[in-house]
Design a protein around this motif. Structure first.
Motif, PDB file in Angstrom:
ATOM      1  N   TYR A  15       0.835  -1.207   0.000  1.00  0.00           N
ATOM      2  CA  TYR A  15       0.000   0.000   0.000  1.00  0.00           C
ATOM      3  C   TYR A  15       0.868   1.254   0.000  1.00  0.00           C
ATOM      4  O   TYR A  15       0.639   2.171  -0.785  1.00  0.00           O
ATOM      5  N   LEU A  16       1.870   1.303   0.856  1.00  0.00           N
ATOM      6  CA  LEU A  16       2.737   2.480   0.926  1.00  0.00           C
ATOM      7  C   LEU A  16       3.586   2.638  -0.328  1.00  0.00           C
ATOM      8  O   LEU A  16       3.821   3.757  -0.789  1.00  0.00           O
ATOM      9  N   LEU A  17       4.032   1.545  -0.898  1.00  0.00           N
ATOM     10  CA  LEU A  17       4.816   1.600  -2.121  1.00  0.00           C
ATOM     11  C   LEU A  17       3.989   2.160  -3.268  1.00  0.00           C
ATOM     12  O   LEU A  17       4.445   3.043  -4.004  1.00  0.00           O
ATOM     13  N   ILE A  18       2.773   1.687  -3.407  1.00  0.00           N
ATOM     14  CA  ILE A  18       1.892   2.185  -4.467  1.00  0.00           C
ATOM     15  C   ILE A  18       1.548   3.643  -4.227  1.00  0.00           C
ATOM     16  O   ILE A  18       1.469   4.435  -5.158  1.00  0.00           O
ATOM     17  N   GLY A  36      -7.209   0.078  -4.321  1.00  0.00           N
ATOM     18  CA  GLY A  36      -7.589  -0.697  -5.498  1.00  0.00           C
ATOM     19  C   GLY A  36      -6.420  -1.483  -6.067  1.00  0.00           C
ATOM     20  O   GLY A  36      -6.576  -2.638  -6.465  1.00  0.00           O
ATOM     21  N   ALA A  37      -5.249  -0.862  -6.115  1.00  0.00           N
ATOM     22  CA  ALA A  37      -4.063  -1.571  -6.614  1.00  0.00           C
ATOM     23  C   ALA A  37      -3.679  -2.711  -5.683  1.00  0.00           C
ATOM     24  O   ALA A  37      -3.281  -3.797  -6.143  1.00  0.00           O
ATOM     25  N   THR A  38      -3.806  -2.507  -4.388  1.00  0.00           N
ATOM     26  CA  THR A  38      -3.491  -3.562  -3.430  1.00  0.00           C
ATOM     27  C   THR A  38      -4.469  -4.722  -3.557  1.00  0.00           C
ATOM     28  O   THR A  38      -4.066  -5.894  -3.545  1.00  0.00           O
ATOM     29  N   PHE A  39      -5.762  -4.430  -3.716  1.00  0.00           N
ATOM     30  CA  PHE A  39      -6.742  -5.501  -3.900  1.00  0.00           C
ATOM     31  C   PHE A  39      -6.537  -6.219  -5.234  1.00  0.00           C
ATOM     32  O   PHE A  39      -6.750  -7.422  -5.332  1.00  0.00           O
ATOM     33  N   GLY A  40      -6.140  -5.481  -6.270  1.00  0.00           N
ATOM     34  CA  GLY A  40      -5.831  -6.107  -7.549  1.00  0.00           C
ATOM     35  C   GLY A  40      -4.674  -7.083  -7.427  1.00  0.00           C
ATOM     36  O   GLY A  40      -4.699  -8.172  -7.997  1.00  0.00           O
ATOM     37  N   PHE A  41      -3.661  -6.684  -6.676  1.00  0.00           N
ATOM     38  CA  PHE A  41      -2.535  -7.578  -6.435  1.00  0.00           C
ATOM     39  C   PHE A  41      -2.986  -8.815  -5.656  1.00  0.00           C
ATOM     40  O   PHE A  41      -2.574  -9.936  -5.955  1.00  0.00           O
ATOM     41  N   VAL A  45      -2.691 -12.770  -6.750  1.00  0.00           N
ATOM     42  CA  VAL A  45      -2.043 -13.799  -5.935  1.00  0.00           C
ATOM     43  C   VAL A  45      -2.995 -14.971  -5.682  1.00  0.00           C
ATOM     44  O   VAL A  45      -2.612 -16.134  -5.804  1.00  0.00           O
ATOM     45  N   VAL A  46      -4.239 -14.666  -5.354  1.00  0.00           N
ATOM     46  CA  VAL A  46      -5.225 -15.727  -5.108  1.00  0.00           C
ATOM     47  C   VAL A  46      -5.470 -16.514  -6.391  1.00  0.00           C
ATOM     48  O   VAL A  46      -5.566 -17.746  -6.375  1.00  0.00           O
ATOM     49  N   GLY A  47      -5.563 -15.821  -7.532  1.00  0.00           N
ATOM     50  CA  GLY A  47      -5.744 -16.505  -8.802  1.00  0.00           C
ATOM     51  C   GLY A  47      -4.578 -17.420  -9.139  1.00  0.00           C
ATOM     52  O   GLY A  47      -4.766 -18.534  -9.637  1.00  0.00           O
ATOM     53  N   GLU A  48      -3.382 -16.962  -8.842  1.00  0.00           N
ATOM     54  CA  GLU A  48      -2.189 -17.789  -9.084  1.00  0.00           C
ATOM     55  C   GLU A  48      -2.191 -19.024  -8.176  1.00  0.00           C
ATOM     56  O   GLU A  48      -1.798 -20.107  -8.601  1.00  0.00           O
TER      57      GLU A  48
END
Length: 51
Positions: A15-18, A36-41, A45-48
């Motif tokens: 979150y802080l990096l984004i 949103g970017a954190t949830f997308g990541f 990960v869950v999909g992988e």
């Protein structure tokens, strides 16, 4: 327990990096871009893991 703490900490770091990389996330305390970017990541990960 350690795995849960490490996962929580990695989410905060992401979150802080984004928030530092994306300039829109600093405008008017707009936290939705970083969130949103954190949830997308997280979805990636869950999909992988499911594959």
């Amino acid at each position: 327990m350690t795995a849960y703490l490490m996962t929580f900490a990695s989410g905060g770091i992401l979150y802080l990096l984004i928030q530092d990389i994306i300039p829109e996330s600093k405008l008017n305390s707009n936290y939705m871009t970083s969130l949103g970017a954190t949830f997308g990541f997280l979805i990636g990960v869950v999909g992988e893991m499911l594959i």
